[in-house]
Design a protein around this motif. Structure first.
Motif, PDB file in Angstrom:
ATOM      1  N   ALA A  17      44.690  92.869 147.655  1.00  0.00           N
ATOM      2  CA  ALA A  17      45.657  93.925 147.332  1.00  0.00           C
ATOM      3  C   ALA A  17      45.929  93.969 145.829  1.00  0.00           C
ATOM      4  O   ALA A  17      46.012  95.052 145.242  1.00  0.00           O
ATOM      5  CB  ALA A  17      46.951  93.710 148.118  1.00  0.00           C
ATOM      6  N   ALA A  18      46.038  92.823 145.211  1.00  0.00           N
ATOM      7  CA  ALA A  18      46.283  92.779 143.764  1.00  0.00           C
ATOM      8  C   ALA A  18      45.109  93.381 142.993  1.00  0.00           C
ATOM      9  O   ALA A  18      45.307  94.137 142.029  1.00  0.00           O
ATOM     10  CB  ALA A  18      46.550  91.346 143.313  1.00  0.00           C
ATOM     11  N   ASN A  21      44.986  97.332 143.176  1.00  0.00           N
ATOM     12  CA  ASN A  21      46.123  98.075 142.632  1.00  0.00           C
ATOM     13  C   ASN A  21      45.929  98.296 141.138  1.00  0.00           C
ATOM     14  O   ASN A  21      46.825  98.045 140.339  1.00  0.00           O
ATOM     15  CB  ASN A  21      47.446  97.348 142.924  1.00  0.00           C
ATOM     16  CG  ASN A  21      48.032  97.821 144.220  1.00  0.00           C
ATOM     17  OD1 ASN A  21      48.110  99.021 144.459  1.00  0.00           O
ATOM     18  ND2 ASN A  21      48.403  96.894 145.066  1.00  0.00           N
ATOM     19  N   ASP A  22      44.748  98.782 140.780  1.00  0.00           N
ATOM     20  CA  ASP A  22      44.373  98.991 139.382  1.00  0.00           C
ATOM     21  C   ASP A  22      43.527 100.254 139.311  1.00  0.00           C
ATOM     22  O   ASP A  22      42.411 100.288 139.832  1.00  0.00           O
ATOM     23  CB  ASP A  22      43.592  97.766 138.890  1.00  0.00           C
ATOM     24  CG  ASP A  22      43.238  97.835 137.418  1.00  0.00           C
ATOM     25  OD1 ASP A  22      43.256  98.935 136.824  1.00  0.00           O
ATOM     26  OD2 ASP A  22      42.918  96.776 136.858  1.00  0.00           O
ATOM     27  N   ARG A  23      44.062 101.271 138.690  1.00  0.00           N
ATOM     28  CA  ARG A  23      43.326 102.545 138.572  1.00  0.00           C
ATOM     29  C   ARG A  23      41.976 102.368 137.879  1.00  0.00           C
ATOM     30  O   ARG A  23      41.022 103.077 138.196  1.00  0.00           O
ATOM     31  CB  ARG A  23      44.160 103.570 137.812  1.00  0.00           C
ATOM     32  CG  ARG A  23      45.268 104.142 138.623  1.00  0.00           C
ATOM     33  CD  ARG A  23      44.760 105.348 139.387  1.00  0.00           C
ATOM     34  NE  ARG A  23      45.871 105.977 140.073  1.00  0.00           N
ATOM     35  CZ  ARG A  23      45.738 106.589 141.221  1.00  0.00           C
ATOM     36  NH1 ARG A  23      44.573 106.660 141.809  1.00  0.00           N
ATOM     37  NH2 ARG A  23      46.769 107.155 141.781  1.00  0.00           N
ATOM     38  N   PHE A  35      45.955 104.318 147.146  1.00  0.00           N
ATOM     39  CA  PHE A  35      46.673 103.807 145.976  1.00  0.00           C
ATOM     40  C   PHE A  35      48.117 104.255 146.105  1.00  0.00           C
ATOM     41  O   PHE A  35      48.355 105.445 146.290  1.00  0.00           O
ATOM     42  CB  PHE A  35      46.071 104.343 144.666  1.00  0.00           C
ATOM     43  CG  PHE A  35      46.687 103.715 143.457  1.00  0.00           C
ATOM     44  CD1 PHE A  35      46.242 102.490 143.006  1.00  0.00           C
ATOM     45  CD2 PHE A  35      47.737 104.328 142.791  1.00  0.00           C
ATOM     46  CE1 PHE A  35      46.820 101.885 141.888  1.00  0.00           C
ATOM     47  CE2 PHE A  35      48.322 103.739 141.689  1.00  0.00           C
ATOM     48  CZ  PHE A  35      47.866 102.513 141.238  1.00  0.00           C
ATOM     49  N   PRO A  36      49.090 103.389 146.044  1.00  0.00           N
ATOM     50  CA  PRO A  36      48.878 101.950 145.842  1.00  0.00           C
ATOM     51  C   PRO A  36      48.207 101.312 147.066  1.00  0.00           C
ATOM     52  O   PRO A  36      48.320 101.808 148.173  1.00  0.00           O
ATOM     53  CB  PRO A  36      50.288 101.402 145.633  1.00  0.00           C
ATOM     54  CG  PRO A  36      51.199 102.418 146.242  1.00  0.00           C
ATOM     55  CD  PRO A  36      50.506 103.733 146.148  1.00  0.00           C
ATOM     56  N   TYR A  37      47.526 100.212 146.811  1.00  0.00           N
ATOM     57  CA  TYR A  37      46.805  99.477 147.842  1.00  0.00           C
ATOM     58  C   TYR A  37      47.704  98.327 148.290  1.00  0.00           C
ATOM     59  O   TYR A  37      48.043  97.454 147.495  1.00  0.00           O
ATOM     60  CB  TYR A  37      45.483  98.950 147.282  1.00  0.00           C
ATOM     61  CG  TYR A  37      44.523  98.448 148.330  1.00  0.00           C
ATOM     62  CD1 TYR A  37      43.667  99.329 148.982  1.00  0.00           C
ATOM     63  CD2 TYR A  37      44.459  97.101 148.664  1.00  0.00           C
ATOM     64  CE1 TYR A  37      42.770  98.886 149.934  1.00  0.00           C
ATOM     65  CE2 TYR A  37      43.564  96.653 149.618  1.00  0.00           C
ATOM     66  CZ  TYR A  37      42.726  97.546 150.249  1.00  0.00           C
ATOM     67  OH  TYR A  37      41.841  97.099 151.191  1.00  0.00           O
ATOM     68  N   THR A  38      48.089  98.359 149.553  1.00  0.00           N
ATOM     69  CA  THR A  38      49.070  97.400 150.055  1.00  0.00           C
ATOM     70  C   THR A  38      48.401  96.210 150.735  1.00  0.00           C
ATOM     71  O   THR A  38      47.203  96.239 151.048  1.00  0.00           O
ATOM     72  CB  THR A  38      50.002  98.072 151.073  1.00  0.00           C
ATOM     73  OG1 THR A  38      49.225  98.425 152.235  1.00  0.00           O
ATOM     74  CG2 THR A  38      50.670  99.313 150.487  1.00  0.00           C
ATOM     75  N   ASP A  41      46.907  97.394 153.842  1.00  0.00           N
ATOM     76  CA  ASP A  41      45.584  97.992 153.630  1.00  0.00           C
ATOM     77  C   ASP A  41      44.515  96.899 153.556  1.00  0.00           C
ATOM     78  O   ASP A  41      43.426  97.029 154.127  1.00  0.00           O
ATOM     79  CB  ASP A  41      45.552  98.813 152.335  1.00  0.00           C
ATOM     80  CG  ASP A  41      46.447 100.028 152.372  1.00  0.00           C
ATOM     81  OD1 ASP A  41      46.560 100.679 153.431  1.00  0.00           O
ATOM     82  OD2 ASP A  41      47.052 100.335 151.313  1.00  0.00           O
TER      83      ASP A  41
END
Length: 174
Positions: A17-18, A21-23, A35-38, A41
């Motif tokens: 997930a971390a 969470n980066d475009r 996005f955001p990616y939880t 997810d």
């Protein structure tokens, strides 16, 4: 060469997930990743990879010190393409430029060629993604051509490059 691949584990969900969470990471991937990616997810993705047909989906976590830094998967084609596989991969931005992707591509392709009847592995990075193109070239893939105006990402019409790696030795009985 030290392995950078392992099977996914549900406890990888937080690191995954971390990473997503980066475009900057998502901008080089196909659409469909939220996005955001939880963490939820990530759980769904890992569960799908663990439940996938192992003759059709070859999915691995890319790891450093057993912590997920990226993902790589190959997906078997269908119909007349049943002996080909499409390759996709990504790394978290903090791990770009450190050789992980090249090692992961080499290892994943070696495993698939050794353990299956796949004859050809291909990848279609966006043409603007010079780093991914270089990874494929360093891993032995050949550029077969440019697929002009082949995708629309973030409202922009993009070219893609077609790279392939073919099994040169024993092709398993046809």
């Amino acid at each position: 060469m030290e392995s950078v691949l392992r099977q996914w584990r549900m406890e990888d969900k937080y690191a995954l997930a971390a990473l997503l969470n980066d475009r900057a990471v998502l901008d080089d991937l196909r659409d469909g990743i939220p996005f955001p990616y939880t963490v939820r997810d990530a759980e769904a993705f890992i569960a799908a990879m663990l439940a996938a047909d192992r003759e059709k989906t070859f999915a691995f976590a890319i790891v450093e010190n057993d912590v997920v830094v990226g993902s790589i998967a190959l997906y078997r084609g269908v119909n007349v393409h049943f002996r080909t596989a499409e390759l996709g991969y990504y790394l978290g931005r903090a791990f770009w430029g450190r050789g992980y992707a090249t090692r992961a591509v080499r290892q994943a392709c070696s495993r698939v060629f050794a353990d299956t009847d796949i004859l050809r592995i291909y990848a279609e990075p966006f043409a603007r993604n010079a780093a991914s193109c270089r990874v494929l070239e360093k891993a032995g893939f050949q550029l077969e051509g440019t697929l002009r105006k082949n995708a629309v990402k973030n409202g922009e019409v993009l070219d893609m490059k077609l790279y392939a790696l073919v099994r040169e030795e024993d092709t398993h009985a046809l």
